[in-house]
Design a protein around this motif. Sequence first.
Motif, PDB file in Angstrom:
ATOM      1  N   TYR A  54       0.863  -1.222   0.049  1.00  0.00           N
ATOM      2  CA  TYR A  54       0.112   0.079   0.103  1.00  0.00           C
ATOM      3  C   TYR A  54       0.955   1.182   0.159  1.00  0.00           C
ATOM      4  O   TYR A  54       0.448   2.266  -0.379  1.00  0.00           O
ATOM      5  CB  TYR A  54      -0.800   0.110   1.307  1.00  0.00           C
ATOM      6  CG  TYR A  54      -2.111  -0.886   1.158  1.00  0.00           C
ATOM      7  CD1 TYR A  54      -2.378  -1.710   0.090  1.00  0.00           C
ATOM      8  CD2 TYR A  54      -3.082  -0.610   2.242  1.00  0.00           C
ATOM      9  CE1 TYR A  54      -3.293  -2.588   0.051  1.00  0.00           C
ATOM     10  CE2 TYR A  54      -4.206  -1.627   2.124  1.00  0.00           C
ATOM     11  CZ  TYR A  54      -4.372  -2.375   1.172  1.00  0.00           C
ATOM     12  OH  TYR A  54      -5.480  -3.360   0.970  1.00  0.00           O
ATOM     13  N   THR A  93      -9.050   1.105   1.138  1.00  0.00           N
ATOM     14  CA  THR A  93      -8.471  -0.093   1.325  1.00  0.00           C
ATOM     15  C   THR A  93      -9.265  -1.245   0.480  1.00  0.00           C
ATOM     16  O   THR A  93      -8.737  -2.190  -0.023  1.00  0.00           O
ATOM     17  CB  THR A  93      -8.014  -0.811   2.700  1.00  0.00           C
ATOM     18  OG1 THR A  93      -9.373  -0.808   3.527  1.00  0.00           O
ATOM     19  CG2 THR A  93      -7.208   0.092   3.357  1.00  0.00           C
ATOM     20  N   SER A  94     -10.524  -1.224   0.636  1.00  0.00           N
ATOM     21  CA  SER A  94     -11.171  -2.114  -0.265  1.00  0.00           C
ATOM     22  C   SER A  94     -11.210  -1.866  -1.894  1.00  0.00           C
ATOM     23  O   SER A  94     -10.939  -2.840  -2.595  1.00  0.00           O
ATOM     24  CB  SER A  94     -12.682  -1.688   0.024  1.00  0.00           C
ATOM     25  OG  SER A  94     -13.247  -2.199   1.203  1.00  0.00           O
ATOM     26  N   ASN A  97      -7.485  -3.268  -2.394  1.00  0.00           N
ATOM     27  CA  ASN A  97      -7.768  -4.867  -2.630  1.00  0.00           C
ATOM     28  C   ASN A  97      -8.165  -5.307  -3.791  1.00  0.00           C
ATOM     29  O   ASN A  97      -7.809  -6.420  -4.451  1.00  0.00           O
ATOM     30  CB  ASN A  97      -8.393  -5.286  -1.254  1.00  0.00           C
ATOM     31  CG  ASN A  97      -7.542  -5.347  -0.068  1.00  0.00           C
ATOM     32  OD1 ASN A  97      -6.622  -5.400  -0.138  1.00  0.00           O
ATOM     33  ND2 ASN A  97      -8.350  -5.315   0.890  1.00  0.00           N
TER      34      ASN A  97
END
Length: 99
Positions: A54, A93-94, A97
């Motif tokens: 990230y 973050t979703s 991902n």
Amino acid sequence: MPSILHAKQILKLQSLLTRSQLSVSSTTAEVPKGHFAVYVGETEKKRFVVPISYLNNPSFQKLLSHAEEEFGFNHPMGGVTIPCKEESFIDLTSHLNSS
């Protein structure tokens, strides 16, 4: 020149994360290799474990820059504190991902 400064910030953050992980007590949940813990929230902080990859994402870097401005890199909780709404962090973050 900005990319050199950015690289130095990432290295500084990685160094901090390594030191934080080495000083984590045995009562704290383990952080898997290739991940780091962050504390997210505006008032109550919730702990998340995220992949080190990230750090390469511009949106995540923006969050880290904001965290550095507000808290510096000396975090009392032993991990990086990100001062944003938990929902915003989960949305980001979703998205990371799924890509």
